[in-house]
Design an enzyme around this catalytic site. Structure first.
Site, PDB file in Angstrom:
ATOM      1  N   HIS A   1      -0.056   6.129  -4.207  1.00  0.00           N
ATOM      2  CA  HIS A   1       0.815   4.647  -3.893  1.00  0.00           C
ATOM      3  C   HIS A   1       1.808   4.377  -4.867  1.00  0.00           C
ATOM      4  O   HIS A   1       1.829   4.636  -6.027  1.00  0.00           O
ATOM      5  CB  HIS A   1      -0.364   3.507  -3.989  1.00  0.00           C
ATOM      6  CG  HIS A   1      -1.709   3.420  -3.078  1.00  0.00           C
ATOM      7  ND1 HIS A   1      -1.551   2.637  -1.924  1.00  0.00           N
ATOM      8  CD2 HIS A   1      -2.800   4.331  -3.243  1.00  0.00           C
ATOM      9  CE1 HIS A   1      -2.823   2.761  -1.533  1.00  0.00           C
ATOM     10  NE2 HIS A   1      -3.428   3.885  -2.148  1.00  0.00           N
TER      11      HIS A   1
ATOM     12  N   ASP B   1       3.350   1.788   3.051  1.00  0.00           N
ATOM     13  CA  ASP B   1       2.064   1.325   3.405  1.00  0.00           C
ATOM     14  C   ASP B   1       1.956   0.292   4.402  1.00  0.00           C
ATOM     15  O   ASP B   1       2.587  -0.553   4.434  1.00  0.00           O
ATOM     16  CB  ASP B   1       1.441   0.891   2.288  1.00  0.00           C
ATOM     17  CG  ASP B   1      -0.054   0.974   2.430  1.00  0.00           C
ATOM     18  OD1 ASP B   1      -0.717   1.886   1.684  1.00  0.00           O
ATOM     19  OD2 ASP B   1      -0.603  -0.059   3.080  1.00  0.00           O
TER      20      ASP B   1
ATOM     21  N   HIS C   1      -3.069  10.997  -1.362  1.00  0.00           N
ATOM     22  CA  HIS C   1      -1.995  10.027  -1.270  1.00  0.00           C
ATOM     23  C   HIS C   1      -1.629   9.374  -2.741  1.00  0.00           C
ATOM     24  O   HIS C   1      -2.766   8.885  -3.265  1.00  0.00           O
ATOM     25  CB  HIS C   1      -1.756   9.285  -0.117  1.00  0.00           C
ATOM     26  CG  HIS C   1      -2.984   8.219  -0.155  1.00  0.00           C
ATOM     27  ND1 HIS C   1      -4.018   8.669   0.446  1.00  0.00           N
ATOM     28  CD2 HIS C   1      -3.055   6.985  -0.452  1.00  0.00           C
ATOM     29  CE1 HIS C   1      -5.324   7.832   0.277  1.00  0.00           C
ATOM     30  NE2 HIS C   1      -4.637   6.720  -0.300  1.00  0.00           N
TER      31      HIS C   1
ATOM     32  N   HIS D   1      -7.135  11.983   2.920  1.00  0.00           N
ATOM     33  CA  HIS D   1      -5.837  12.825   2.937  1.00  0.00           C
ATOM     34  C   HIS D   1      -5.306  12.307   1.476  1.00  0.00           C
ATOM     35  O   HIS D   1      -4.724  11.169   1.679  1.00  0.00           O
ATOM     36  CB  HIS D   1      -5.172  12.721   4.050  1.00  0.00           C
ATOM     37  CG  HIS D   1      -3.959  13.769   4.188  1.00  0.00           C
ATOM     38  ND1 HIS D   1      -3.558  14.295   5.487  1.00  0.00           N
ATOM     39  CD2 HIS D   1      -3.001  13.976   3.090  1.00  0.00           C
ATOM     40  CE1 HIS D   1      -2.677  14.977   4.840  1.00  0.00           C
ATOM     41  NE2 HIS D   1      -2.215  14.695   3.795  1.00  0.00           N
TER      42      HIS D   1
END
Ligand code: AMP
Ligand code: ZN
Length: 108
Positions: A97, A28, A95, A93
């Protein structure tokens, strides 16, 4: 998909930490934990509400998180998914974490 940052990163080998047939992981850009990766399907899927829960892609996402944990000797982690704008999703989109305090092996 044009103009999608995660579709572009799916095709940027230098950015990719790990991948399998249907998913890839990157760091990230604005980490909120000592280890903050994103686990992302290669296919452009808007959010968790748009993926078939029983799909190979969903399996690949989970498998990649497990492999990151094993390969980098990460004892435990959080796998968080913000769903749609109202749920805090900013990049549209899908994702997850991947958040951890530390790893016993440095991440390349
Ligand atoms: P979310 O709010 O769940 O959509 O999270 C989007 C995440 O993507 C944020 O944590 C951002 O820091 C991260 N992000 C945005 N652009 C990039 C990028 N180019 N490379 C890596 N991470 C990014
Ligand atoms: Zn995309």
């Amino acid at each position: 998909m044009n103009d999608c940052i995660f579709c572009k990163l799916a095709n940027t080998p230098n950015a990719i930490i790990a991948e399998n047939q249907h998913a890839f992981a990157i760091r990230d850009i604005n980490p909120s934990a000592p280890i903050h990766l994103l686990v992302i399907p290669k296919e452009h899927i808007r959010s968790l509400n748009q993926i078939d829960a029983k799909s190979e892609t969903m399996n690949a996402i989970i498998k990649l998180a497990q492999d990151l944990s094993n390969d980098y000797q990460i004892a435990g982690y959080k796998l968080n998914c913000n769903v749609e704008s109202a749920g805090g999703q900013e990049v549209m989109h899908l994702h997850f974490h991947f958040l951890a305090k530390s790893s016993d092996k440095s991440i390349a």
